[in-house]
Design an enzyme around this catalytic site. Structure first.
Site, PDB file in Angstrom:
ATOM      1  N   SER A   4     -22.771  38.620  35.183  1.00 10.72           N
ATOM      2  CA  SER A   4     -22.317  38.216  36.523  1.00 10.72           C
ATOM      3  C   SER A   4     -20.971  37.512  36.378  1.00 10.72           C
ATOM      4  O   SER A   4     -20.670  36.963  35.303  1.00 10.72           O
ATOM      5  CB  SER A   4     -23.330  37.229  37.126  1.00 10.72           C
TER       6      SER A   4
ATOM      7  N   TYR B 264     -28.813  29.762  35.868  1.00 15.32           N
ATOM      8  CA  TYR B 264     -28.397  31.170  36.068  1.00 15.32           C
ATOM      9  C   TYR B 264     -27.022  31.403  35.475  1.00 15.32           C
ATOM     10  O   TYR B 264     -26.812  32.355  34.716  1.00 15.32           O
ATOM     11  CB  TYR B 264     -28.404  31.481  37.563  1.00 15.32           C
TER      12      TYR B 264
HETATM   13  N1  LIG Z   1     -26.290  41.109  43.901  1.00 13.09           N
HETATM   14  C1  LIG Z   1     -25.337  40.342  43.385  1.00 13.09           C
HETATM   15  O1  LIG Z   1     -24.463  39.813  44.107  1.00 13.09           O
HETATM   16  C2  LIG Z   1     -25.280  40.123  41.892  1.00 13.09           C
HETATM   17  C3  LIG Z   1     -24.113  39.547  41.360  1.00 13.09           C
HETATM   18  C4  LIG Z   1     -24.037  39.353  39.990  1.00 13.09           C
HETATM   19  C5  LIG Z   1     -25.071  39.719  39.167  1.00 13.09           C
HETATM   20  N2  LIG Z   1     -26.200  40.270  39.697  1.00 13.09           N
HETATM   21  C6  LIG Z   1     -27.263  40.652  38.765  1.00 13.09           C
HETATM   22  O2  LIG Z   1     -27.656  41.982  39.050  1.00 13.09           O
HETATM   23  C7  LIG Z   1     -28.987  42.180  38.595  1.00 13.09           C
HETATM   24  C8  LIG Z   1     -29.788  42.837  39.713  1.00 13.09           C
HETATM   25  O3  LIG Z   1     -29.797  41.964  40.821  1.00 13.09           O
HETATM   26  P1  LIG Z   1     -29.814  42.485  42.336  1.00 13.09           P
HETATM   27  O4  LIG Z   1     -28.775  41.734  43.077  1.00 13.09           O
HETATM   28  O5  LIG Z   1     -29.810  43.968  42.374  1.00 13.09           O
HETATM   29  O6  LIG Z   1     -31.199  41.870  42.811  1.00 13.09           O
HETATM   30  P2  LIG Z   1     -32.493  42.508  43.484  1.00 13.09           P
HETATM   31  O7  LIG Z   1     -32.130  43.477  44.552  1.00 13.09           O
HETATM   32  O8  LIG Z   1     -33.331  41.343  43.829  1.00 13.09           O
HETATM   33  O9  LIG Z   1     -33.167  43.351  42.301  1.00 13.09           O
HETATM   34  C9  LIG Z   1     -33.778  42.747  41.199  1.00 13.09           C
HETATM   35  C10 LIG Z   1     -34.545  43.814  40.466  1.00 13.09           C
HETATM   36  O10 LIG Z   1     -35.101  43.250  39.278  1.00 13.09           O
HETATM   37  C11 LIG Z   1     -36.516  43.467  39.273  1.00 13.09           C
HETATM   38  N3  LIG Z   1     -37.132  42.375  38.538  1.00 13.09           N
HETATM   39  C12 LIG Z   1     -37.159  41.058  38.847  1.00 13.09           C
HETATM   40  N4  LIG Z   1     -37.847  40.370  37.925  1.00 13.09           N
HETATM   41  C13 LIG Z   1     -38.260  41.285  36.995  1.00 13.09           C
HETATM   42  C14 LIG Z   1     -39.023  41.198  35.802  1.00 13.09           C
HETATM   43  N5  LIG Z   1     -39.524  40.039  35.366  1.00 13.09           N
HETATM   44  N6  LIG Z   1     -39.246  42.343  35.104  1.00 13.09           N
HETATM   45  C15 LIG Z   1     -38.762  43.531  35.547  1.00 13.09           C
HETATM   46  N7  LIG Z   1     -38.052  43.669  36.662  1.00 13.09           N
HETATM   47  C16 LIG Z   1     -37.796  42.556  37.381  1.00 13.09           C
HETATM   48  C17 LIG Z   1     -36.890  43.562  40.764  1.00 13.09           C
HETATM   49  O11 LIG Z   1     -38.097  44.257  41.025  1.00 13.09           O
HETATM   50  P3  LIG Z   1     -39.570  43.573  41.018  1.00 13.09           P
HETATM   51  O12 LIG Z   1     -39.532  42.463  41.995  1.00 13.09           O
HETATM   52  O13 LIG Z   1     -40.495  44.698  41.393  1.00 13.09           O
HETATM   53  O14 LIG Z   1     -39.801  43.129  39.626  1.00 13.09           O
HETATM   54  C18 LIG Z   1     -35.699  44.371  41.268  1.00 13.09           C
HETATM   55  O15 LIG Z   1     -35.856  45.739  40.947  1.00 13.09           O
HETATM   56  C19 LIG Z   1     -29.495  40.806  38.183  1.00 13.09           C
HETATM   57  O16 LIG Z   1     -29.400  40.681  36.776  1.00 13.09           O
HETATM   58  C20 LIG Z   1     -28.533  39.854  38.870  1.00 13.09           C
HETATM   59  O17 LIG Z   1     -28.446  38.614  38.214  1.00 13.09           O
HETATM   60  C21 LIG Z   1     -26.326  40.478  41.040  1.00 13.09           C
END
Ligand SMILES: NC(=O)c1ccc[n+]([C@@H]2O[C@H](COP(=O)([O-])OP(=O)(O)OC[C@H]3O[C@@H](n4cnc5c(N)ncnc54)[C@H](OP(=O)(O)O)[C@@H]3O)[C@@H](O)[C@H]2O)c1
Length: 290
Positions: free
Chosen positions: A166, A183
């Site tokens: 991130s 985080y």
């Molecule tokens: N969106 C942003 O602005 C942003 C910015 C920077 C970085 N990121 C990073 O991008 C990645 C994805 O985030 P996102 O924004 O796409 O969030 P999201 O829509 O909430 O998706 C998170 C995903 O991870 C899964 N997950 C959560 N805990 C898990 C576990 N213990 N084991 C396996 N799967 C798990 C969730 O499904 P389940 O609930 O079914 O497990 C879901 O598929 C993360 O690493 C986040 O830190 C996001």
């Protein structure tokens, strides 16, 4: 070198193709993981394994992916539910994938969690949760999948590991009431883990790179966006005047996992419109003084 040689690129039409590649995406049921999985399916992958904790969410995502227009012929998304945060979960993920294939070309270690809480009350348990999933689980997943990644890997056509870090791992995260101290530290840690593994695994024919997204609307980000004044306010403050889009993730992951990205190793690509470098009102003030 002659102009003729310098202008000749080997098979340009296949430079960004993932034809026949097999990918595993953790956190693939929604958000950034689902954007990437869609890109893998449309760029040529034959199998894309979709993993997250909830089986129903993985199945639903696969149904949507398998019904996409523009899929490469034969591309199939396969649900492999598992909790990446535990060693049992990682082993279960590996066992499920092994039922379908003994080789994996792309591992997208993307599952992650966040926790926002003020500094004075920031709980131990919050720190442990984000470090476990965002750092330790990434290491465990890469280590367990290394034999499958090595199966078809070569220095000429390396297998790929991508980690979702991130911009909160490059700069600081959120401070104040919703402080994301653990985080932010976890995302910086996983970036450096990626650099270490890039050197460890490069000679085995596996590259390791990270993406550092800025704000992308997702289940995880929407709450923080709302608390930070809303998506419109955050978008306006961005040098590119918008938030991230699914295609921004798609483009980066296809580049890094295709032949086009085969000499990129140990790198981190920020996908944030340049927001990391903006100095907000300070810059406006300075400019008005000039
Ligand atoms: N969106 C942003 O602005 C942003 C910015 C920077 C970085 N990121 C990073 O991008 C990645 C994805 O985030 P996102 O924004 O796409 O969030 P999201 O829509 O909430 O998706 C998170 C995903 O991870 C899964 N997950 C959560 N805990 C898990 C576990 N213990 N084991 C396996 N799967 C798990 C969730 O499904 P389940 O609930 O079914 O497990 C879901 O598929 C993360 O690493 C986040 O830190 C996001």
């Amino acid at each position: 070198m002659s102009a003729q040689i310098e202008a000749t690129l080997h098979d340009f039409p296949s430079l960004f193709s993932l034809k026949g590649k097999i990918a595993v995406v953790t956190g693939g049921s929604r958000g950034l993981g689902l954007h990437a999985a869609s890109a893998f399916m449309q760029a040529g992958c034959s199998k894309v394994f979709i993993s997250s904790r909830k089986a129903a969410a993985c199945e639903e995502a696969c149904k949507v992916l398998n019904a996409l227009p523009n899929l490469s012929p034969g591309a199939t998304a396969i649900p492999v539910p598992a909790d990446s945060a535990t060693m049992d979960g990682v082993r279960s993920l590996l066992a499920q994938v092994k039922q379908h294939t003994d080789a994996v070309d792309i591992l997208f270690a993307n599952a992650g969690a966040t926790w926002g809480e003020a500094f004075d009350t920031h709980p131990d348990q919050a720190f442990a949760k984000v470090m476990d999933l965002n750092v330790k689980a990434v290491f465990n997943t890469i280590r367990e999948f290394a034999p499958l990644l090595q199966k078809r890997a070569s220095l000429e056509d390396p297998s790929r590991v991508l980690i979702t870090s991130s911009v909160a791992g490059l700069g600081v995260g959120t401070l104040g009431k919703q402080g994301t101290y653990g985080y932010s530290a976890s995302k910086a840690a996983v970036l450096h883990l990626g650099r270490n593994l890039a050197l460890e695994l490069g000679p085995r024919g596996i590259t390791v790179n990270s993406i550092c997204p800025g704000f992308f609307p997702s289940k995880m980000a929407n709450g923080l966006l709302a608390m930070s004044g809303g998506a419109d306010k955050i978008a306006k403050a961005n040098p590119m005047r918008r938030l991230g889009r699914p295609e921004d993730i798609a483009g980066a992951v296809v580049y890094l996992t295709s032949r086009a990205g085969s000499h990129v190793n140990g790198e981190a690509i920020a996908i944030d419109g340049g927001a990391l470098w903006s100095r907000g009102e300070m810059l406006v003030e300075e400019q008005s003084k000039l």
